[in-house]
Design a protein around this motif. Structure first.
Motif, PDB file in Angstrom:
ATOM      1  N   VAL A  37      -8.369  -5.630   9.271  1.00 22.77           N
ATOM      2  CA  VAL A  37      -7.888  -4.492  10.060  1.00 22.77           C
ATOM      3  C   VAL A  37      -7.753  -3.309   9.113  1.00 22.77           C
ATOM      4  O   VAL A  37      -6.928  -3.318   8.197  1.00 22.77           O
ATOM      5  N   THR A  38      -8.581  -2.290   9.324  1.00 27.78           N
ATOM      6  CA  THR A  38      -8.540  -1.104   8.472  1.00 27.78           C
ATOM      7  C   THR A  38      -7.469  -0.149   8.982  1.00 27.78           C
ATOM      8  O   THR A  38      -7.362   0.098  10.187  1.00 27.78           O
ATOM      9  N   GLY A  39      -6.723   0.380   8.049  1.00 26.36           N
ATOM     10  CA  GLY A  39      -5.664   1.303   8.415  1.00 26.36           C
ATOM     11  C   GLY A  39      -5.756   2.603   7.648  1.00 26.36           C
ATOM     12  O   GLY A  39      -6.525   2.747   6.691  1.00 26.36           O
ATOM     13  N   LEU A  40      -4.955   3.557   8.096  1.00 25.45           N
ATOM     14  CA  LEU A  40      -4.764   4.820   7.394  1.00 25.45           C
ATOM     15  C   LEU A  40      -3.427   4.748   6.678  1.00 25.45           C
ATOM     16  O   LEU A  40      -2.400   4.428   7.297  1.00 25.45           O
ATOM     17  N   VAL A  41      -3.442   5.018   5.392  1.00 30.39           N
ATOM     18  CA  VAL A  41      -2.242   4.966   4.557  1.00 30.39           C
ATOM     19  C   VAL A  41      -1.923   6.421   4.198  1.00 30.39           C
ATOM     20  O   VAL A  41      -2.654   7.052   3.419  1.00 30.39           O
ATOM     21  N   VAL A  42      -0.851   6.944   4.771  1.00 26.90           N
ATOM     22  CA  VAL A  42      -0.636   8.376   4.823  1.00 26.90           C
ATOM     23  C   VAL A  42       0.613   8.775   4.025  1.00 26.90           C
ATOM     24  O   VAL A  42       1.664   8.129   4.138  1.00 26.90           O
ATOM     25  N   LEU A  43       0.481   9.845   3.270  1.00 29.32           N
ATOM     26  CA  LEU A  43       1.621  10.466   2.598  1.00 29.32           C
ATOM     27  C   LEU A  43       1.666  11.931   3.013  1.00 29.32           C
ATOM     28  O   LEU A  43       0.682  12.661   2.851  1.00 29.32           O
ATOM     29  N   ALA A  44       2.793  12.342   3.603  1.00 32.62           N
ATOM     30  CA  ALA A  44       2.991  13.722   4.032  1.00 32.62           C
ATOM     31  C   ALA A  44       4.294  14.244   3.441  1.00 32.62           C
ATOM     32  O   ALA A  44       5.171  13.466   3.052  1.00 32.62           O
ATOM     33  N   GLU A  45       4.416  15.558   3.401  1.00 34.10           N
ATOM     34  CA  GLU A  45       5.579  16.172   2.733  1.00 34.10           C
ATOM     35  C   GLU A  45       6.095  17.344   3.568  1.00 34.10           C
ATOM     36  O   GLU A  45       5.312  18.122   4.122  1.00 34.10           O
ATOM     37  N   ARG A  46       7.410  17.448   3.637  1.00 30.51           N
ATOM     38  CA  ARG A  46       7.997  18.636   4.222  1.00 30.51           C
ATOM     39  C   ARG A  46       7.970  19.749   3.162  1.00 30.51           C
ATOM     40  O   ARG A  46       8.429  19.524   2.027  1.00 30.51           O
ATOM     41  N   PRO A  47       7.443  20.926   3.507  1.00 33.80           N
ATOM     42  CA  PRO A  47       7.370  21.997   2.494  1.00 33.80           C
ATOM     43  C   PRO A  47       8.729  22.301   1.878  1.00 33.80           C
ATOM     44  O   PRO A  47       9.768  22.243   2.552  1.00 33.80           O
ATOM     45  N   ALA A  48       8.710  22.632   0.604  1.00 39.60           N
ATOM     46  CA  ALA A  48       9.966  22.895  -0.111  1.00 39.60           C
ATOM     47  C   ALA A  48      10.639  24.162   0.380  1.00 39.60           C
ATOM     48  O   ALA A  48      11.860  24.305   0.247  1.00 39.60           O
ATOM     49  N   VAL A  49       9.884  25.086   0.907  1.00 38.77           N
ATOM     50  CA  VAL A  49      10.476  26.334   1.414  1.00 38.77           C
ATOM     51  C   VAL A  49       9.908  26.610   2.797  1.00 38.77           C
ATOM     52  O   VAL A  49       8.843  26.139   3.158  1.00 38.77           O
ATOM     53  N   LEU A  96       0.829  -1.206   0.000  1.00 41.65           N
ATOM     54  CA  LEU A  96       0.000   0.000   0.000  1.00 41.65           C
ATOM     55  C   LEU A  96       0.864   1.257   0.000  1.00 41.65           C
ATOM     56  O   LEU A  96       0.556   2.240  -0.697  1.00 41.65           O
ATOM     57  N   LEU A  97       1.943   1.248   0.764  1.00 39.94           N
ATOM     58  CA  LEU A  97       2.836   2.406   0.787  1.00 39.94           C
ATOM     59  C   LEU A  97       3.551   2.563  -0.550  1.00 39.94           C
ATOM     60  O   LEU A  97       3.746   3.683  -1.033  1.00 39.94           O
ATOM     61  N   ALA A  98       3.947   1.448  -1.130  1.00 41.56           N
ATOM     62  CA  ALA A  98       4.574   1.526  -2.451  1.00 41.56           C
ATOM     63  C   ALA A  98       3.610   2.138  -3.464  1.00 41.56           C
ATOM     64  O   ALA A  98       4.022   2.874  -4.375  1.00 41.56           O
ATOM     65  N   GLY A  99       2.306   1.856  -3.290  1.00 44.14           N
ATOM     66  CA  GLY A  99       1.316   2.426  -4.184  1.00 44.14           C
ATOM     67  C   GLY A  99       1.246   3.934  -4.106  1.00 44.14           C
ATOM     68  O   GLY A  99       0.921   4.604  -5.106  1.00 44.14           O
ATOM     69  N   LEU A 100       1.562   4.506  -2.943  1.00 41.48           N
ATOM     70  CA  LEU A 100       1.578   5.962  -2.814  1.00 41.48           C
ATOM     71  C   LEU A 100       2.658   6.603  -3.686  1.00 41.48           C
ATOM     72  O   LEU A 100       2.560   7.772  -4.060  1.00 41.48           O
ATOM     73  N   LEU A 101       3.684   5.831  -3.992  1.00 41.67           N
ATOM     74  CA  LEU A 101       4.816   6.355  -4.765  1.00 41.67           C
ATOM     75  C   LEU A 101       4.704   6.035  -6.250  1.00 41.67           C
ATOM     76  O   LEU A 101       5.573   6.434  -7.037  1.00 41.67           O
ATOM     77  N   SER A 102       3.660   5.324  -6.628  1.00 46.34           N
ATOM     78  CA  SER A 102       3.604   4.761  -7.983  1.00 46.34           C
ATOM     79  C   SER A 102       3.512   5.810  -9.083  1.00 46.34           C
ATOM     80  O   SER A 102       3.820   5.518 -10.240  1.00 46.34           O
ATOM     81  N   ASP A 103       3.103   7.027  -8.740  1.00 48.50           N
ATOM     82  CA  ASP A 103       3.017   8.074  -9.765  1.00 48.50           C
ATOM     83  C   ASP A 103       4.390   8.613 -10.152  1.00 48.50           C
ATOM     84  O   ASP A 103       4.519   9.298 -11.176  1.00 48.50           O
ATOM     85  N   ASP A 104       5.394   8.334  -9.352  1.00 52.57           N
ATOM     86  CA  ASP A 104       6.747   8.832  -9.606  1.00 52.57           C
ATOM     87  C   ASP A 104       7.597   7.746 -10.250  1.00 52.57           C
ATOM     88  O   ASP A 104       7.679   6.628  -9.736  1.00 52.57           O
ATOM     89  N   GLU A 105       8.229   8.085 -11.340  1.00 52.28           N
ATOM     90  CA  GLU A 105       9.150   7.142 -11.989  1.00 52.28           C
ATOM     91  C   GLU A 105      10.427   7.054 -11.163  1.00 52.28           C
ATOM     92  O   GLU A 105      11.091   8.055 -10.913  1.00 52.28           O
ATOM     93  N   PRO A 106      10.790   5.876 -10.682  1.00 56.60           N
ATOM     94  CA  PRO A 106      11.995   5.769  -9.852  1.00 56.60           C
ATOM     95  C   PRO A 106      13.253   6.067 -10.667  1.00 56.60           C
ATOM     96  O   PRO A 106      13.446   5.516 -11.752  1.00 56.60           O
TER      97      PRO A 106
END
Length: 421
Positions: free
Chosen positions: A409-421, A245-255
């Protein structure tokens, strides 16, 4: 003179009898050497030959039983242990060996009787109390099993396996409708072993008492050291999906293989395969040496560290472009320090992906520790904690992490980001 001749004849008879026993004793000792070296297959026929020569050697019957058990010949091993007892080895260890092999052969009633006989003869045998508890647990007699585990721990207070067994059987007792009995036994566990990490954490959860803001480090370390060898297999049985599931959060980005990546609470390295294509450098950190040894065997990490997570993050300021934490924050109730440290360790624009178990909004609390020792978190609390840590919430999906006791077991799958500036 007649008395001298009688003594001479008696001594001669005793000497001849000793000579007659010598081959059997010699064979038994040769077998003992092979058995001690782990060669049960070589030892077993020598024990059989020794006993054919002298079937009264009780200790040899016992040792023969050990060899037969090692070879998987369980019914023969049980017969050997019974022969040891019938020929005078009426001591706790012989009955304990009999109970152990009968349990292995799934002859439960006979096994329990043998264990109880062993304990009547040797009530200070912690291993017998523990194994009798295991037998009763197998039979679904969870409360009685807990009592036997407590007896084992009274004799060996620092025995990690027995603490683990007690925690597991109290969880089962609680889940099978024995909440009050489980809570009472958990309170006794905490009272008797106040410094033990499992008693403190799992005992509090089952007793319904106030838990720590996060699971103690020594509890997490001990739990996963004990679990390391079977971790991957057990999670596969539970259809564990957090890494995917976490890998799926990154799937839009080409490694592009240009990121410094941290697998936080990496365990046996289940996330490594998904993270490796993104990483210029892939680092894992975990409290458990046993888990790290498994992760190291995958050969996918550039560095693996045994450390407490928050301290590690705080010590690596601006070090990572991506941090993944699969089912790590479920061992934290209060997430403020962990999320703030993660933000500190991220570079501007860096991302944090993590899972937690979702707490029913009707509960009304921000987080709650369950009887299995993991914390669940309310979605509103996660959103607030992420923002308070200086991170921007990008996604918070609901999905099934795994099954627990047959229930999803239901979970929260979270993606957060540190602001660029």
């Amino acid at each position: 003179m007649a008395g001298s001749r009688s003594s001479l004849r008696g001594g001669l008879r005793r000497g001849l009898a000793g000579t007659a026993l010598a081959p059997a004793v010699k064979l038994g000792r040769q077998a003992d050497v092979l058995a001690a070296a782990g060669d049960a297959a070589g030892a077993e026929p020598l024990y059989a030959q020794a006993l054919a020569a002298d079937p009264t050697l009780a200790g040899t019957h016992n040792n023969h039983g050990n060899a037969l058990r090692a070879l998987g010949r369980l019914d023969e091993a049980a017969a050997a242990y019974r022969a040891a007892v019938s020929h005078g080895l009426h001591e706790g260890m012989a009955h304990y060996n009999l109970g152990s092999v009968l349990r292995q052969a799934e002859r439960q009633d006979e096994a329990e009787a043998a264990f109880r006989q062993a304990l009547a003869l040797r009530p200070d045998h912690a291993e017998a109390w523990n194994n009798c508890g295991n037998l009763l647990r197998d039979l679904g007699r969870f409360g009685r099993a807990a009592v036997d585990y407590r007896r084992a721990l009274a004799l060996r207070p620092d025995w990690a396996d027995a603490h683990d067994n007690l925690g597991a059987v109290l969880y089962l007792l609680h889940e099978q409708g024995g909440e009050e009995d489980a809570a009472a036994l958990a309170r006794l566990w905490r009272r008797d072993h106040p410094d033990n990490p499992l008693a403190r954490h799992i005992g509090a959860a089952i007793a319904g008492e106030e838990a720590d803001p996060r699971a103690p480090d020594d509890y997490v370390r001990q739990t996963f050291d004990l679990f390391a060898d079977e971790f991957d297999r057990k999670l596969a049985e539970l259809d564990y999906r957090a890494p995917a599931l976490l890998a799926g959060l990154l799937s839009d980005d080409e490694p592009a293989g240009d990121l410094d990546v941290l697998d936080a609470g990496c365990g046996t390295g289940l996330c490594a395969k998904a993270l490796r294509p993104y990483a210029r450098r892939l680092v894992g950190v975990d409290l458990s040496d046993g888990m790290l040894n498994r992760a190291r065997a995958r050969g996918l990490y550039d560095g693996l560290y045994a450390a407490e997570l928050v301290g590690f993050l705080a010590a690596h300021r601006l070090a990572f472009d991506l941090i993944m934490a699969a089912d790590v924050f479920c061992y934290f109730g209060v997430l403020d320090d962990a999320l703030t440290a993660a933000c500190t360790a991220l570079r501007p624009g860096g991302r944090l992906a993590f899972t937690v178990e979702m707490l029913d909004p009707a509960d009304g609390r921000p987080h709650r520790v369950a009887t299995h020792g993991r914390y669940a978190h309310a979605e509103a609390y996660i959103c607030t904690a992420v923002a308070n840590a200086g991170l921007v919430l990008r996604r918070c999906d609901h999905d099934r992490l795994r099954f627990e006791s047959g229930e999803p077991v239901t979970g929260l799958v979270v993606l957060a980001e540190r602001p660029a500036v």
